[in-house]
Design a protein around this motif. Structure first.
Motif, mmCIF file in Angstrom:
data_model
loop_
_atom_site.group_PDB
_atom_site.id
_atom_site.type_symbol
_atom_site.label_atom_id
_atom_site.label_comp_id
_atom_site.label_asym_id
_atom_site.label_seq_id
_atom_site.Cartn_x
_atom_site.Cartn_y
_atom_site.Cartn_z
ATOM 1 N N PRO A 41 8.048 51.751 -89.857
ATOM 2 C CA PRO A 41 6.824 52.544 -89.755
ATOM 3 C C PRO A 41 5.668 51.861 -89.025
ATOM 4 O O PRO A 41 4.814 52.543 -88.475
ATOM 5 C CB PRO A 41 6.448 52.819 -91.214
ATOM 6 C CG PRO A 41 7.207 51.833 -92.020
ATOM 7 C CD PRO A 41 8.447 51.533 -91.258
ATOM 8 N N LEU A 42 5.627 50.530 -89.027
ATOM 9 C CA LEU A 42 4.485 49.870 -88.384
ATOM 10 C C LEU A 42 4.703 49.649 -86.889
ATOM 11 O O LEU A 42 3.787 49.278 -86.172
ATOM 12 C CB LEU A 42 4.194 48.523 -89.066
ATOM 13 C CG LEU A 42 3.822 48.589 -90.553
ATOM 14 C CD1 LEU A 42 3.560 47.199 -91.102
ATOM 15 C CD2 LEU A 42 2.602 49.481 -90.765
ATOM 16 N N SER A 90 -7.184 59.477 -89.209
ATOM 17 C CA SER A 90 -6.565 60.018 -87.987
ATOM 18 C C SER A 90 -7.627 60.387 -86.945
ATOM 19 O O SER A 90 -7.303 60.598 -85.778
ATOM 20 C CB SER A 90 -5.716 61.250 -88.332
ATOM 21 O OG SER A 90 -6.557 62.265 -88.850
ATOM 22 N N GLU A 142 -3.841 53.347 -89.314
ATOM 23 C CA GLU A 142 -4.381 54.070 -90.466
ATOM 24 C C GLU A 142 -4.143 53.314 -91.770
ATOM 25 O O GLU A 142 -4.983 53.324 -92.664
ATOM 26 C CB GLU A 142 -3.800 55.491 -90.489
ATOM 27 C CG GLU A 142 -4.295 56.273 -89.271
ATOM 28 C CD GLU A 142 -3.695 57.665 -89.101
ATOM 29 O OE1 GLU A 142 -3.126 58.188 -90.084
ATOM 30 O OE2 GLU A 142 -3.801 58.209 -87.983
ATOM 31 N N GLU A 143 -2.997 52.651 -91.838
ATOM 32 C CA GLU A 143 -2.681 51.847 -93.019
ATOM 33 C C GLU A 143 -3.674 50.676 -93.171
ATOM 34 O O GLU A 143 -4.060 50.315 -94.279
ATOM 35 C CB GLU A 143 -1.241 51.319 -92.879
ATOM 36 C CG GLU A 143 -0.777 50.395 -93.981
ATOM 37 C CD GLU A 143 -0.480 51.109 -95.298
ATOM 38 O OE1 GLU A 143 -0.381 52.350 -95.290
ATOM 39 O OE2 GLU A 143 -0.368 50.411 -96.323
ATOM 40 N N SER A 184 2.162 50.964 -84.363
ATOM 41 C CA SER A 184 2.177 52.426 -84.431
ATOM 42 C C SER A 184 0.817 52.954 -84.886
ATOM 43 O O SER A 184 -0.041 52.207 -85.335
ATOM 44 C CB SER A 184 3.225 52.867 -85.450
ATOM 45 O OG SER A 184 2.851 52.391 -86.732
ATOM 46 N N ARG A 185 0.664 54.225 -84.786
ATOM 47 C CA ARG A 185 -0.535 54.888 -85.292
ATOM 48 C C ARG A 185 -0.648 54.659 -86.812
ATOM 49 O O ARG A 185 -1.725 54.479 -87.358
ATOM 50 C CB ARG A 185 -0.415 56.381 -84.973
ATOM 51 C CG ARG A 185 -1.608 57.222 -85.321
ATOM 52 C CD ARG A 185 -2.836 56.827 -84.549
ATOM 53 N NE ARG A 185 -4.015 56.998 -85.392
ATOM 54 C CZ ARG A 185 -5.259 56.682 -85.035
ATOM 55 N NH1 ARG A 185 -5.480 56.174 -83.847
ATOM 56 N NH2 ARG A 185 -6.252 56.877 -85.864
ATOM 57 N N ASN A 186 0.489 54.649 -87.449
ATOM 58 C CA ASN A 186 0.533 54.415 -88.885
ATOM 59 C C ASN A 186 -0.064 53.054 -89.259
ATOM 60 O O ASN A 186 -0.730 52.889 -90.273
ATOM 61 C CB ASN A 186 1.990 54.506 -89.357
ATOM 62 C CG ASN A 186 2.109 54.235 -90.839
ATOM 63 O OD1 ASN A 186 1.428 54.850 -91.635
ATOM 64 N ND2 ASN A 186 2.947 53.278 -91.203
ATOM 65 N N TYR A 187 0.184 52.079 -88.391
ATOM 66 C CA TYR A 187 -0.351 50.726 -88.593
ATOM 67 C C TYR A 187 -1.874 50.765 -88.629
ATOM 68 O O TYR A 187 -2.513 50.153 -89.482
ATOM 69 C CB TYR A 187 0.143 49.857 -87.438
ATOM 70 C CG TYR A 187 -0.419 48.460 -87.334
ATOM 71 C CD1 TYR A 187 0.133 47.408 -88.066
ATOM 72 C CD2 TYR A 187 -1.469 48.168 -86.463
ATOM 73 C CE1 TYR A 187 -0.350 46.114 -87.940
ATOM 74 C CE2 TYR A 187 -1.963 46.879 -86.328
ATOM 75 C CZ TYR A 187 -1.394 45.850 -87.061
ATOM 76 O OH TYR A 187 -1.869 44.575 -86.934
#
Length: 567
Positions: free
Chosen positions: A70-71, A476, A92-93, A87-90
């Motif tokens: 995911p990262l 986001s 936001e996390e 990633s985008r997830n990185y």
RNA sequence: GAGACCAUAGCUCAGCUGGAUAGAGCAUCAGUUUGCGGAACUGAGGGUCGGAGGUUCGAAUCCUCUUGGUCUCACCA
């Protein structure tokens, strides 16, 4: 956060490479300007298997199952390099972690007990500008190691029975002690006077030797006079250290190792190696196979102990109580610490990790407490704070006196600490008043200013009721370049701490803090935060300001620099 | 004399176990939204990585020599 990303990349690459039927190998990962992380593993495999690195890189990228991680965002081959992006997830996390973890963000990934010794200046005068390099490097490392998760105990090893202290004690009974000054400065005065006297009348040196023998034998009166001298100096030194946000957990005395019998025991252990002999009545140890031409004197001919012997006993004691033993020492200790390590190794005892820093000299030559040629830390701090007051007064003339003084203190101390820590320890430097009092724009004040700015923005937003810590953010929405850059910078904090802790190189953190402040200033310059109509976006950006405030505060705290809410 | 460390832009320094056009800050010069703290932001110029050899597909980074600086070579610490 970056450490988690890196770990995922390692797992992904190892899986992929072994899936391709290639033996695992050093991944050769490094941050790069072309991607968040780059691997040169294709070079490594290519040279071993005589293949084209470009093809290998392409094959690895093609075979990689990025989606599992995911990262990890995009992964691509650029020639022989494999570039990996977050990633985008990185992104936001990272935001949600900073918000939930607060000031504990970015640390706690190591464990173990560390004993770190720093400063340990002889109690024969005040700390001077050379000593504080030791103190600042030491204290910053302590803060870094604690942030990393270690349990760190700090020591100031007190020389309370060496020749210098005998001279101080002798001086106190022969010369006038000025009680109107700070005690460490008055100690230096009589110490300098005594050294001059001993130079003129060398026969008086016998009196010093006598004192040393008495102390070693445990003569009560002499011990008392030594310890009085030591305390006078140490009180002043502690005051100076505390002014710089530095405190030690304990102050072990050299003499305790003599009195406990540890020194005698270790001399017996050294003898048992069969590598000693008696030379002119003194006990000497042969360390030639460790690369030391000259023999090491372990005991004087009159039977008294030496610094090295007491230090061996001290290190034996430390080694039994910690997983890592770290010493911060000046360049003059290079040889002796090498001999210390060699001897410990010979005795089968753990060796310390030694951080050596090069000297700070004066334009006219090297510093010396004995000759009275030094600039004291107190003098430097006084001057710097005075100059900082001028700067604050200029910018915030309307503020009350005590505000200006408080800020001048934070800014002054910060400037001194930052100036010391930003240079790697192996560079020797020449002290220069003009530079010391010049508040470099991108030094500590710059970082402190960014923090104060963030605080002030949040303060304003809270007063207007448009933000508080519990407001919902929508990560986001953070898609502007400057926003993403800032978030990535904050995410990297843990990897900086990890690197500093592993290599014991604190200057990297100084650079990082400056870059973080820069990223925040750029973001705030380019992106409207308070003056926008979209409430959700406004709250989200204020939340980002809050995150920046937190990471700036952690960074400054780890550097031992105060983070002002206003300045 | 011997050993260790350092030498990168005018100045102060980064540059991880050799790898993608050598990076910052200060200083200099030129700019910045009537928009939220200008101790701010943007841009430009500026480098034979002390010198000479060598190893390598590739060297600021490794090896040798050399020049300059710092520190050390005590029965000081």
């Amino acid at each position: 956060m970056y450490l988690d990303f890196r770990k995922q990349v390692e797992t992904l690459l190892n899986e992929t490479i072994s899936h391709l039927g290639i033996e695992t190998i050093d991944l050769d990962l490094e941050p790069s300007k072309h991607a968040d992380l780059a691997s040169k593993v294709a070079f490594r495999i290519a040279s071993r298997e005589k293949k084209d690195p470009k093809e290998l890189a392409g094959a690895i990228v093609k075979a990689a199952n990025v989606k599992k991680f995911p990262l990890i965002g995009k992964m691509s081959a650029m020639g022989p390099y494999i570039n990996i992006n977050t990633s985008r997830n990185y992104i936001e996390e990272t935001i949600s972690r900073i918000r939930s973890e607060g000031t504990s963000f970015g640390g706690g990934f190591c464990e173990g007990q560390i004993l770190l010794e720093h400063t340990s200046a002889n109690p024969n005068g005040p700390l001077h500008v050379g000593h504080i390099r030791n103190s600042v490097i030491g204290d910053t490392l302590v803060r870094i190691l604690r942030k990393a998760g270690y349990n760190v105990e700090t020591h100031y090893y007190v020389n309370d029975m060496g020749r210098q202290i005998a001279i101080v004690s002798w001086a106190l009974s022969h010369f006038e002690f000025d009680t109107s000054k700070k005690s460490d400065h008055s100690i230096a005065d009589v110490y300098i006077e005594a050294n001059a006297k001993l130079g003129e009348e060398p026969e008086k040196v016998m009196e010093i030797d006598k004192l040393m023998q008495l102390v070693e034998k445990g003569d009560e009166a002499t011990i008392k006079s030594f310890s009085e001298a030591v305390l006078l100096a140490l009180d002043g030194i502690k005051e100076t250290l505390s002014r710089m946000n530095i405190r030690h957990d304990s102050f072990p005395y050299e003499s305790t190792f003599v009195r406990s019998g540890a020194v005698t025991r270790i001399i017996e252990e050294i003898k048992a190696t069969g590598r000693t002999k008696v030379d002119n009545g003194a006990l000497v140890l042969d360390l030639e196979d460790y690369g030391f031409d000259k023999e090491l004197v372990v005991q004087r001919s009159d039977g008294t102990s030496l610094y090295i012997t007491r230090d061996l006993a001290y290190h034996e004691w430390k080694g039994e109580r910690a997983d890592r033993v770290i010493n911060i020492l000046g360049a003059d200790h290079k040889l002796i610490s090498g001999q210390l390590k060699a001897t410990l190794d010979l005795l089968g005892k753990p060796e310390p990790e030694v951080v050596i820093f090069e000297f700070v000299s004066l334009p006219e030559g090297s510093m010396s407490t004995r000759r009275g040629k030094f600039i004291s830390a107190d003098e430097l701090l006084d001057q710097v704070e005075e100059q900082a007051f001028v700067e604050v007064d200029m910018r915030r003339p309307e503020m009350p006196e005590d505000f200006k003084q408080k800020v001048a203190h934070m800014v002054g101390i910060g400037a001194v600490r930052y100036d010391v820590i930003r240079v790697s320890p192996e560079k020797s430097t020449v002290f220069n008043w003009k530079e010391a009092l010049d508040f470099e724009k991108q030094g500590a004040p710059f970082i402190q200013y960014s923090h104060a700015r963030a605080c002030s923005i949040l303060n304003k937003a809270q007063e207007e009721g448009i933000y508080n810590e519990t407001f919902d953010m929508e990560p986001s929405l953070l898609v502007e370049d400057t926003e993403v850059e800032l978030i990535k910078k904050m995410a990297a904090f843990d990897s900086i701490i990890e690197e500093c802790a592993r290599e014991l190189k604190p200057h990297t953190l100084a650079i990082y803090a400056r870059e973080l402040a820069e990223a925040f200033n750029q973001f705030y310059r380019f992106v409207p935060v308070i003056n926008i109509d979209d409430d959700k976006l406004k709250a989200t950006r204020l939340g980002l300001v809050d995150c920046a405030r937190i990471v700036l505060a952690i960074s400054l705290d780890t550097l031992g620099i105060d983070a002002p809410k206003s300045m």
